[in-house]
Motif scaffolding. Structure first.
Motif, PDB file in Angstrom:
ATOM      1  N   ARG A  41      -1.897  -8.312  -7.831  1.00 38.44           N
ATOM      2  CA  ARG A  41      -1.829  -7.819  -9.216  1.00 38.44           C
ATOM      3  C   ARG A  41      -3.191  -7.353  -9.718  1.00 38.44           C
ATOM      4  NH1 ARG A  41       2.182 -11.963 -10.485  1.00 38.44           N
ATOM      5  NH2 ARG A  41       0.514 -13.361 -11.168  1.00 38.44           N
ATOM      6  N   GLN A  42      -4.261  -7.845  -9.086  1.00 34.15           N
ATOM      7  CA  GLN A  42      -5.608  -7.444  -9.486  1.00 34.15           C
ATOM      8  C   GLN A  42      -6.129  -6.266  -8.671  1.00 34.15           C
ATOM      9  OE1 GLN A  42      -8.262 -10.921 -10.528  1.00 34.15           O
ATOM     10  NE2 GLN A  42      -6.719 -12.007  -9.310  1.00 34.15           N
ATOM     11  N   GLY A  43      -5.243  -5.685  -7.879  1.00 34.19           N
ATOM     12  CA  GLY A  43      -5.630  -4.519  -7.093  1.00 34.19           C
ATOM     13  C   GLY A  43      -6.250  -4.839  -5.748  1.00 34.19           C
ATOM     14  N   ILE A  44      -6.225  -6.108  -5.344  1.00 36.04           N
ATOM     15  CA  ILE A  44      -6.779  -6.494  -4.036  1.00 36.04           C
ATOM     16  C   ILE A  44      -5.721  -6.239  -2.970  1.00 36.04           C
ATOM     17  CG2 ILE A  44      -7.679  -8.390  -2.640  1.00 36.04           C
ATOM     18  CD1 ILE A  44      -8.690  -9.658  -5.245  1.00 36.04           C
ATOM     19  N   ARG A  45      -6.047  -5.370  -2.043  1.00 38.40           N
ATOM     20  CA  ARG A  45      -5.088  -5.007  -0.999  1.00 38.40           C
ATOM     21  C   ARG A  45      -5.446  -5.714   0.310  1.00 38.40           C
ATOM     22  NH1 ARG A  45      -5.325   1.014  -0.161  1.00 38.40           N
ATOM     23  NH2 ARG A  45      -7.568   0.637  -0.339  1.00 38.40           N
ATOM     24  N   GLY A  46      -4.521  -5.693   1.240  1.00 38.76           N
ATOM     25  CA  GLY A  46      -4.771  -6.311   2.536  1.00 38.76           C
ATOM     26  C   GLY A  46      -3.485  -6.598   3.270  1.00 38.76           C
ATOM     27  N   THR A  47      -3.543  -7.464   4.264  1.00 43.41           N
ATOM     28  CA  THR A  47      -2.363  -7.800   5.043  1.00 43.41           C
ATOM     29  C   THR A  47      -1.447  -8.717   4.237  1.00 43.41           C
ATOM     30  OG1 THR A  47      -3.471  -9.705   6.038  1.00 43.41           O
ATOM     31  CG2 THR A  47      -3.626  -7.616   7.214  1.00 43.41           C
ATOM     32  N   ASP A  55      -3.236 -14.178  10.152  1.00 39.95           N
ATOM     33  CA  ASP A  55      -3.782 -13.089  10.974  1.00 39.95           C
ATOM     34  C   ASP A  55      -4.650 -13.585  12.130  1.00 39.95           C
ATOM     35  OD1 ASP A  55      -2.731 -10.925   9.381  1.00 39.95           O
ATOM     36  OD2 ASP A  55      -4.237 -11.430   7.867  1.00 39.95           O
ATOM     37  N   MET A  56      -4.656 -14.882  12.390  1.00 36.48           N
ATOM     38  CA  MET A  56      -5.578 -15.421  13.384  1.00 36.48           C
ATOM     39  C   MET A  56      -5.362 -14.823  14.773  1.00 36.48           C
ATOM     40  SD  MET A  56      -7.434 -17.221  11.492  1.00 36.48           S
ATOM     41  CE  MET A  56      -8.451 -18.194  12.583  1.00 36.48           C
ATOM     42  N   ALA A  57      -4.107 -14.646  15.172  1.00 39.82           N
ATOM     43  CA  ALA A  57      -3.837 -14.084  16.499  1.00 39.82           C
ATOM     44  C   ALA A  57      -4.354 -12.651  16.595  1.00 39.82           C
ATOM     45  CB  ALA A  57      -2.339 -14.132  16.800  1.00 39.82           C
ATOM     46  N   GLU A  58      -4.145 -11.857  15.526  1.00 42.80           N
ATOM     47  CA  GLU A  58      -4.617 -10.471  15.529  1.00 42.80           C
ATOM     48  C   GLU A  58      -6.145 -10.409  15.553  1.00 42.80           C
ATOM     49  OE1 GLU A  58      -2.253 -11.672  13.690  1.00 42.80           O
ATOM     50  OE2 GLU A  58      -0.484 -10.437  14.096  1.00 42.80           O
ATOM     51  N   ILE A  59      -6.793 -11.298  14.805  1.00 43.39           N
ATOM     52  CA  ILE A  59      -8.256 -11.332  14.800  1.00 43.39           C
ATOM     53  C   ILE A  59      -8.778 -11.658  16.195  1.00 43.39           C
ATOM     54  CG2 ILE A  59     -10.283 -12.566  13.918  1.00 43.39           C
ATOM     55  CD1 ILE A  59      -8.717 -12.975  11.299  1.00 43.39           C
ATOM     56  N   ARG A  60      -8.212 -12.681  16.806  1.00 45.52           N
ATOM     57  CA  ARG A  60      -8.640 -13.086  18.146  1.00 45.52           C
ATOM     58  C   ARG A  60      -8.397 -11.971  19.166  1.00 45.52           C
ATOM     59  NH1 ARG A  60      -6.397 -17.544  17.821  1.00 45.52           N
ATOM     60  NH2 ARG A  60      -4.425 -17.057  18.834  1.00 45.52           N
ATOM     61  N   ARG A  61      -7.237 -11.316  19.071  1.00 43.67           N
ATOM     62  CA  ARG A  61      -6.911 -10.243  20.009  1.00 43.67           C
ATOM     63  C   ARG A  61      -7.876  -9.068  19.867  1.00 43.67           C
ATOM     64  NH1 ARG A  61      -2.312  -8.727  18.031  1.00 43.67           N
ATOM     65  NH2 ARG A  61      -1.241 -10.585  18.803  1.00 43.67           N
ATOM     66  N   TYR A 239     -12.286 -22.361  15.892  1.00 43.81           N
ATOM     67  CA  TYR A 239     -12.279 -21.639  14.616  1.00 43.81           C
ATOM     68  C   TYR A 239     -11.159 -20.606  14.556  1.00 43.81           C
ATOM     69  CZ  TYR A 239     -13.958 -18.774  10.724  1.00 43.81           C
ATOM     70  OH  TYR A 239     -14.053 -18.070   9.545  1.00 43.81           O
ATOM     71  N   TYR A 240     -10.905 -19.922  15.678  1.00 40.51           N
ATOM     72  CA  TYR A 240      -9.903 -18.861  15.698  1.00 40.51           C
ATOM     73  C   TYR A 240      -8.516 -19.356  16.100  1.00 40.51           C
ATOM     74  CZ  TYR A 240     -13.462 -15.357  14.822  1.00 40.51           C
ATOM     75  OH  TYR A 240     -14.455 -14.611  14.250  1.00 40.51           O
ATOM     76  N   ASN A 241      -8.327 -20.659  16.146  1.00 39.71           N
ATOM     77  CA  ASN A 241      -7.010 -21.233  16.412  1.00 39.71           C
ATOM     78  C   ASN A 241      -6.514 -21.983  15.182  1.00 39.71           C
ATOM     79  OD1 ASN A 241      -6.108 -20.689  19.221  1.00 39.71           O
ATOM     80  ND2 ASN A 241      -8.079 -21.603  19.730  1.00 39.71           N
ATOM     81  N   LEU A 242      -5.209 -21.957  14.966  1.00 35.83           N
ATOM     82  CA  LEU A 242      -4.626 -22.686  13.848  1.00 35.83           C
ATOM     83  C   LEU A 242      -4.823 -24.179  14.077  1.00 35.83           C
ATOM     84  CD1 LEU A 242      -2.868 -22.579  11.251  1.00 35.83           C
ATOM     85  CD2 LEU A 242      -0.867 -22.774  12.747  1.00 35.83           C
ATOM     86  N   TYR A 243      -5.425 -24.844  13.066  1.00 35.01           N
ATOM     87  CA  TYR A 243      -5.677 -26.286  13.211  1.00 35.01           C
ATOM     88  C   TYR A 243      -4.517 -27.091  12.635  1.00 35.01           C
ATOM     89  CZ  TYR A 243      -7.605 -30.933  12.728  1.00 35.01           C
ATOM     90  OH  TYR A 243      -7.784 -32.286  12.814  1.00 35.01           O
TER      91      TYR A 243
END
Length: 519
Positions: A41-47, A55-61, A239-243
């Protein structure tokens, strides 16, 4: 009576199960979707939120794909170092939204916002809660907040006063002279040799820290560095894995290795501390305030300002890792860039020889190096050792003319992107141009305001939490570089492969082989 108790137990069990189900639904579905709506609602866009995984898997990949191939010999490194975050900023702008599991994270590459977060709003943006497996690397002053941080900072600051740094100059000089002698011996009769300077500088900075901060030998420090490097790789993986809470107690092969490394590092540091305590008590009481360890031990003994032995160990871990990594990486990238730009290598050599000849630089000479300082600043702009910082909102915060960030949102501050932003540095942002620092950091950007320049250059952080070891690192780097320039010219080896990547700090993935020519 028995039937009545049974009904109470059943009802209680049903209510507990219902509460647990509702709580899980709140955490994994309602709150993530609510926060996404608030931010959008504040105009912040993203996934968009992806159930549980984010998005952790996509970041790691994306990182693995980027690191699978080298890049061309240029300084446009952000797409390789932060491929996912770079794409996010290209698509959605300098403030965008991504997801860590069930929690949104704001990616911020706007200098003014970062300045506000690290400065004016520093008490509202705190260190994010860490996965315990990530936190294992160090829990020193950089991981603290509030009064805990302020107290620890006061305790450590005297170790980095100018008079203390001047007293460390002989140790700096000894360490640098030793590696210069080693390189001279490696040279062929024609006066040349090929050296991977990345591990060489790690050894040099290890020796400097062992001597100046703890009074110990290179041998004692080297093993700690090796263990911390292995630990850093495991930290990045965690860090890049779901804890999942409690997962750290499962005796997997990697978990057992993590705890083994942690115990070995702490044991070695305890041995160094006990040795120093004996020196202070029995032999040389004046050592109690001459270096970082002595100062920490002195604080430990003061009842009104006490530190536990575990806190002393954590500060030692931090200084060993951060002090060694920061300076060794700076020197490594400086050698690479001066090999790529020999005209600046020659300008720096002329300055050093004019001011010092072939004598080891003293504190006075180092403080007056201008071209050397310009070069080091430009290297840190293009290849900062720490490329991002994380902060976490502990309450609802209003910033930037009405933007509101809810409680519990992590912000990732992309220093690397700011250092490579043409809006701040001009169209030549990806070029190695130390001349931009000819009037100092305050006049270095394309924006003609001191405030803007100071908030577009973050090699040691910004605001009250700026790195305490900044002067230590710069003196060490200037001395080492000056002594190399006095004795050698250098060029990149044909085997050099340009591949910057982050393993906590920014490093060359395949090392930094350089051909040295003795002068």
């Amino acid at each position: 009576m028995g039937k009545y108790l049974f009904e109470i137990v059943v009802l209680s069990s049903v209510l507990l199960i219902l509460y647990a189900v509702l709580r899980v639904a709140y955490v994994v579905w309602w709150r993530p979707n609510y926060l996404e709506k608030v931010l959008r609602r504040q105009g912040i866009r993203g996934t968009s939120y992806k159930f549980l995984r984010g998005d952790m898997a996509e970041i790691r990949r994306s990182i693995l794909e980027a690191q699978s191939k080298p890049m061309s010999l240029n300084h446009h490194i952000t797409p390789r170092v932060f491929p996912f975050f770079y794409d996010m900023m290209q698509k959605y702008g300098k403030v965008s939204m991504t997801w860590i599991g069930t929690k949104p994270r704001l990616i911020i590459g706007d200098p003014e916002l970062i300045r506000m977060i690290l400065g004016d709003k520093k008490n509202d943006f705190v260190k994010p809660p860490q996965n315990p497996l990530v936190h294992m690397l160090q829990r020193g002053v950089s991981s603290l907040d509030g009064e805990q941080w302020a107290k620890r900072r006061r305790q450590i600051t005297p170790a980095f006063h100018l008079d203390k740094l001047k007293g460390m100059m002989p140790a700096f000089s000894t360490s640098c002279s030793n590696f210069i002698d080693r390189w001279i011996k490696l040279a062929t009769p024609e006066g040349s040799c090929e050296v991977d300077v990345a591990p060489e500088f790690q050894n040099i900075t290890c020796d400097v820290i062992s001597r100046t901060a703890f009074g110990s030998s290179f041998g004692e420090g080297k093993k700690i560095f090796e263990l911390q490097k292995e630990q850093a790789v495991l930290v990045i993986e965690a860090y890049y894995n779901l804890y999942i809470p409690g997962l750290r107690f499962v005796p997997t092969r990697k978990n057992k290795r993590r705890y083994k490394l942690d115990n070995e590092i702490k044991t070695m540091l305890r041995d160094i501390i006990r040795k120093k305590e004996k020196e202070i008590i029995h032999n040389r009481p004046e050592l109690g305030a001459t270096d970082l360890l002595g100062l920490l031990l002195k604080c430990k003994e003061q009842s009104n300002n006490s530190m536990t032995i575990e806190e002393v160990i954590e500060e030692c871990k931090l200084f060993y890792f951060a002090g060694q990594e920061t300076t060794s990486n700076l020197l490594t990238w400086t050698m690479i860039l001066l090999s790529m730009h020999p005209n600046w290598q020659e300008k720096a050599r002329e300055e050093v020889l004019r001011m010092c000849g072939k004598k080891s630089p003293d504190f006075e000479a180092i403080s007056h190096f201008k071209i050397v300082a310009m070069i080091l600043n430009e290297v840190m702009r293009l290849y900062p050792s720490v490329c991002n910082l994380s902060r976490y909102t502990k309450r609802k915060i209003s910033i930037n003319g009405g933007m509101t960030i809810p409680e519990g949102i992590e912000t990732l501050l992309l220093m690397l992107s700011i250092h490579h932003d043409p809006m701040s540095w001009g169209d030549d942002v990806e070029e190695f141009n130390p001349e931009r620092f000819s009037e100092g950091v305050a006049r270095s950007t394309s924006k003609d305001t001191i405030d803007y320049s100071l908030t577009a250059f973050y090699p040691f952080g910004w605001g009250p939490r700026r790195c305490l070891g900044q002067s230590f690192a710069m003196i060490e780097a200037k001395m080492a570089l000056a002594m190399i320039l006095q004795h050698f010219s250098f060029e990149l080896s044909p085997s050099y492969t340009h591949a910057p990547r982050t393993v906590i700090t920014l490093q060359p993935q395949y090392g930094a082989p350089v051909i040295l020519h003795r002068l």
